[in-house]
Design an enzyme around this catalytic site. Structure first.
Site, PDB file in Angstrom:
ATOM      1  N   LYS A  64     -22.825 -18.050  35.652  1.00  0.00           N
ATOM      2  CA  LYS A  64     -24.056 -18.822  35.443  1.00  0.00           C
ATOM      3  C   LYS A  64     -23.729 -20.291  35.163  1.00  0.00           C
ATOM      4  O   LYS A  64     -24.366 -21.199  35.696  1.00  0.00           O
ATOM      5  CB  LYS A  64     -24.861 -18.215  34.277  1.00  0.00           C
ATOM      6  CG  LYS A  64     -25.472 -16.862  34.632  1.00  0.00           C
ATOM      7  CD  LYS A  64     -26.017 -16.123  33.415  1.00  0.00           C
ATOM      8  CE  LYS A  64     -26.506 -14.729  33.819  1.00  0.00           C
ATOM      9  NZ  LYS A  64     -26.944 -13.899  32.685  1.00  0.00           N
ATOM     10  N   GLN A 108     -27.105 -13.877  26.190  1.00  0.00           N
ATOM     11  CA  GLN A 108     -26.569 -12.850  27.089  1.00  0.00           C
ATOM     12  C   GLN A 108     -26.658 -11.462  26.436  1.00  0.00           C
ATOM     13  O   GLN A 108     -26.228 -11.274  25.294  1.00  0.00           O
ATOM     14  CB  GLN A 108     -25.106 -13.179  27.438  1.00  0.00           C
ATOM     15  CG  GLN A 108     -24.479 -12.216  28.436  1.00  0.00           C
ATOM     16  CD  GLN A 108     -25.144 -12.278  29.813  1.00  0.00           C
ATOM     17  OE1 GLN A 108     -25.470 -13.342  30.325  1.00  0.00           O
ATOM     18  NE2 GLN A 108     -25.361 -11.118  30.414  1.00  0.00           N
ATOM     19  N   ASP A 131     -34.868 -16.592  30.989  1.00  0.00           N
ATOM     20  CA  ASP A 131     -34.740 -15.215  31.474  1.00  0.00           C
ATOM     21  C   ASP A 131     -36.116 -14.594  31.727  1.00  0.00           C
ATOM     22  O   ASP A 131     -36.223 -13.528  32.340  1.00  0.00           O
ATOM     23  CB  ASP A 131     -33.984 -14.351  30.449  1.00  0.00           C
ATOM     24  CG  ASP A 131     -32.487 -14.290  30.746  1.00  0.00           C
ATOM     25  OD1 ASP A 131     -32.126 -14.409  31.934  1.00  0.00           O
ATOM     26  OD2 ASP A 131     -31.699 -14.125  29.799  1.00  0.00           O
TER      27      ASP A 131
END
Ligand code: NDP
Length: 316
Positions: A64, A108, A131
């Protein structure tokens, strides 16, 4: 869509929808947008919080951050220790929420067991929730006013649109109802005016429902479970599943008609397979996403897109 192109012969291979190509297209467009923002003095920034040293999470976060660098975003990874408490992590999130230079916050998953993941995800400022997991963003999607949408489902729509596959009026069947894939995928398809059915572990006669689909989305986490009995000839199949196979008997069964993949398995001792049986999908679908190289690459591209969008929305 329909069966006419098949005639008597059902072994014509379908069109491969390459996620790698579409990802590269999206990243190139985003790089231009980021350069344009930079000329106006805005460089969007993504901060990842990577708790502990889970090897898979480390790879995901590294990928990412590499994508951020590629398109010119600022990126930063915070690495608090694995034994931190929920309160410690909440303090980090609050700090990031308050930092005007942070446009996107990515915590995460999975988090260590002692951390209450729900409380953490709820604490992230919805305007920075790249997200798309915060209930405010899920609610915005459900009420037809999407802001930051969960990345993998958003990628599915990009694949369809950029491959000129019509969605409006089509029958879409989504297999799986998780909060991060199945449900948001169903809502997005509905927003695009598909007629949507969602299947799950309590669905009766799943194959006959799946066979109604013009667009079939599989997000079950069950290696190659969706076979010929579930795919209407000519359907478009989007396989979200990513499953690593290590059992030789399972590999022999799944890849019996794909000797090159079986050879790769024998060489490496493992191989990735989606939720759809790869040979059945290739033979029956009019277009399909392969595993790997289909849906997967879009997830990071959509994360980048969400970060740029978050910056634009928040900074006006
Ligand atoms: P979850 O385990 O959270 O959800 C799976 C869903 O499938 C559930 O709704 C479950 O039903 C349903 N299901 C499971 N088994 C069956 C069955 N035998 N029959 C019918 N329904 C079943 O998985 P995710 O949604 O998180 O992920 C799905 C797949 O997508 C995984 O392979 C994952 O690795 C992959 N994935 C890929 C991503 C990418 O970037 N390409 C990103 C995220 C996930 P019920 O609700 O009734 O239990």
């Amino acid at each position: 869509m329909g069966g006419s192109r098949w005639g008597e012969n059902k072994t014509v291979a379908g069109r491969i929808l390459s996620g790698n190509q579409i990802r590269d297209q999206i990243l190139a467009e985003l790089a231009e947008q980021v350069a344009d923002l930079a000329r106006r003095g805005v460089v969007p920034g993504l901060t990842a919080v990577l708790v502990g040293d889970d090897p898979a999470s480390q790879i995901y976060v590294r990928n990412k951050m590499a994508a951020c660098e590629k398109i010119g975003l600022r990126s930063r990874t915070l690495r608090p220790p694995a034994d931190l408490s929920t309160e410690d992590l909440l303090a980090i999130v609050e700090e990031l929420n308050a930092d005007p230079e942070v446009d996107g916050i990515l915590v995460q998953l999975p988090l260590p067991r002692q951390v209450d993941a729900d409380r953490i995800l709820l604490a992230i400022d919805p305007a920075k929730d790249v997200d798309g997991f915060h209930p405010m963003n899920v609610g915005a999607l459900a009420t037809g006013k999407p802001r930051l949408v969960s990345c993998t489902p958003a990628g599915l729509i990009e694949i369809l649109k950029r491959s000129d596959i019509p969605i409006a009026g089509k029958r879409a069947v989504v297999l799986g109802r998780s909060n991060i894939v199945g449900k948001p995928a169903a809502l997005l398809l509905l927003a695009e005016n598909a007629t949507v059915t969602v299947c799950h572990s309590r669905t009766q006669d799943l194959p006959s429902v799946a066979r109604e689909a013009d667009i079939l989305v599989a997000a079950l986490g069950r290696p190659a479970m969706i076979g010929a009995d579930c795919i209407r000839p000519g359907a478009v199949v989007l396989d979200v599943g990513i499953n690593r196979i290590t059992d030789p008997a399972e590999a022999e069964r799944i890849f019996a008609r794909q000797p090159e993949k079986l050879a790769r398995f024998r060489e490496k001792g493992s191989i990735l397979v989606g939720d759809v049986h790869p040979a059945d999908m290739e033979e029956l679908a009019s277009a399909y996403t392969p595993v790997p190289g289909g849906v997967g690459p879009l997830t990071i591209a959509m994360l980048m897109s969400n970060t740029v969008r978050a910056a634009v929305l928040r900074r006006g």
